[in-house]
Design a protein around this motif. Sequence first.
Motif, PDB file in Angstrom:
ATOM      1  N   LEU A 192       0.832  -1.207   0.000  1.00 35.50           N
ATOM      2  CA  LEU A 192       0.000   0.000   0.000  1.00 35.50           C
ATOM      3  C   LEU A 192       0.866   1.256   0.000  1.00 35.50           C
ATOM      4  N   ASN A 193       1.901   1.259   0.821  1.00 33.13           N
ATOM      5  CA  ASN A 193       2.782   2.422   0.888  1.00 33.13           C
ATOM      6  C   ASN A 193       3.499   2.663  -0.429  1.00 33.13           C
ATOM      7  N   GLU A 194       3.993   1.590  -1.051  1.00 36.01           N
ATOM      8  CA  GLU A 194       4.733   1.732  -2.302  1.00 36.01           C
ATOM      9  C   GLU A 194       3.828   2.144  -3.459  1.00 36.01           C
ATOM     10  N   SER A 195       2.533   1.876  -3.317  1.00 35.72           N
ATOM     11  CA  SER A 195       1.582   2.273  -4.360  1.00 35.72           C
ATOM     12  C   SER A 195       1.073   3.697  -4.168  1.00 35.72           C
ATOM     13  N   GLY A 196       1.508   4.357  -3.099  1.00 38.98           N
ATOM     14  CA  GLY A 196       1.073   5.725  -2.846  1.00 38.98           C
ATOM     15  C   GLY A 196      -0.312   5.829  -2.230  1.00 38.98           C
ATOM     16  N   HIS A 198      -2.448   5.832   1.079  1.00 40.30           N
ATOM     17  CA  HIS A 198      -2.187   6.081   2.483  1.00 40.30           C
ATOM     18  C   HIS A 198      -3.425   5.815   3.329  1.00 40.30           C
ATOM     19  N   THR A 199      -3.245   5.914   4.639  1.00 35.60           N
ATOM     20  CA  THR A 199      -4.343   5.687   5.569  1.00 35.60           C
ATOM     21  C   THR A 199      -5.360   6.826   5.466  1.00 35.60           C
ATOM     22  N   TRP A 205       1.148   3.227   6.105  1.00 39.45           N
ATOM     23  CA  TRP A 205       0.518   2.062   6.725  1.00 39.45           C
ATOM     24  C   TRP A 205       1.490   1.312   7.632  1.00 39.45           C
ATOM     25  N   LYS A 206       0.929   0.739   8.684  1.00 36.63           N
ATOM     26  CA  LYS A 206       1.636  -0.199   9.547  1.00 36.63           C
ATOM     27  C   LYS A 206       0.785  -1.463   9.637  1.00 36.63           C
ATOM     28  N   PRO A 207       1.403  -2.603   9.962  1.00 38.18           N
ATOM     29  CA  PRO A 207       0.641  -3.865  10.008  1.00 38.18           C
ATOM     30  C   PRO A 207      -0.610  -3.804  10.878  1.00 38.18           C
TER      31      PRO A 207
END
Length: 236
Positions: A192-196, A198-199, A205-207
Motif C-alpha cells: 500500500l505504501n509503495e503504491s502511494g 495512504h491511511t 501504513w503499519k501492520p
Amino acid sequence: MIKYVTYKRVSTQEQGRSGLGLEAQSTDIQRYLEHSAEKPYKVIKEFVEVLSGSDDSRPELFKAVQLARKEKAILLVAKLDRLSRKVSYIATMMEDKTIQFKVAVLPQADNFQLHLYAILAEQERTFISQRTKAALQEAKARGIKLGGLRDSTANLNKARADKALIFAKSIENVVMPMVKQKMSLGAISRALNESGIHTAKENLWKPAQVSRVIERLLANPSVRSRKPQVISAKPR
C-alpha cells in the motif's frame, strides 16, 4: 563520484503528520544512499518544498531539476508521489534525457516499472475517491450523520466507526485480493505504501492498521460473504 540532488516535499495539510513528514522522507533517502547508491557518492544540495503534489509549478523542484542537470547529478526523491501525483508529469520526467531521477523506496525499479507504479497509484486514488463519495452518499441516504459534534460519546463512537468502515470499503478492492493471496500484514502495508495509497489520515501504513481494516471489512456482511478461507495475519 556519483552526485545526488535530493528533493523532499510535504503539502500544507501533511505538515506534522507522521509517515509523510520530512523526517520519514529523509530516512528513506538516507537508507537508499547507504544501501543502494553507487560508491563513492556526494549529496551536493537538498531541496525542500511545502506545496501540493497536484501543483506542478513548484519552484524548489524546478531549482532541484536545474541543478541536477547542470551538475549531471541524480535527482533523488523518497517516494514517487513526492515528485508528482500526476502520471503525465512523471512520464515527462522520464522522457527528458537531460535529467535522471531515482526513487528511494523503489531502488531497483526501471523507467517502465516506475511508469506503471505511477499509473496504478493515480488510478487507485481516483477509484478510492469515487468509492468514498459513493459510500458517503449511501450513508447520508440512510440518515447517518458523519460530520460535526455528537450529543453523546456513543454517537461519536458510532460516527467514527461509520467513517472507518467507509474508508475500509473504499480500499477493499486493493486489500482483499492480497488477503486472499495469504500475504502477511507487513507485506500488505508495504504494498500500500509503495503504491502511494495512504491511511485515512494520510499516514503510511503499519501492520496493525492493515489488520484493523481487514477486521472491519470481514465484519461487514457484504464483504463477509466473500471471506477468504485463510488469512495470514502475522506481520513480517
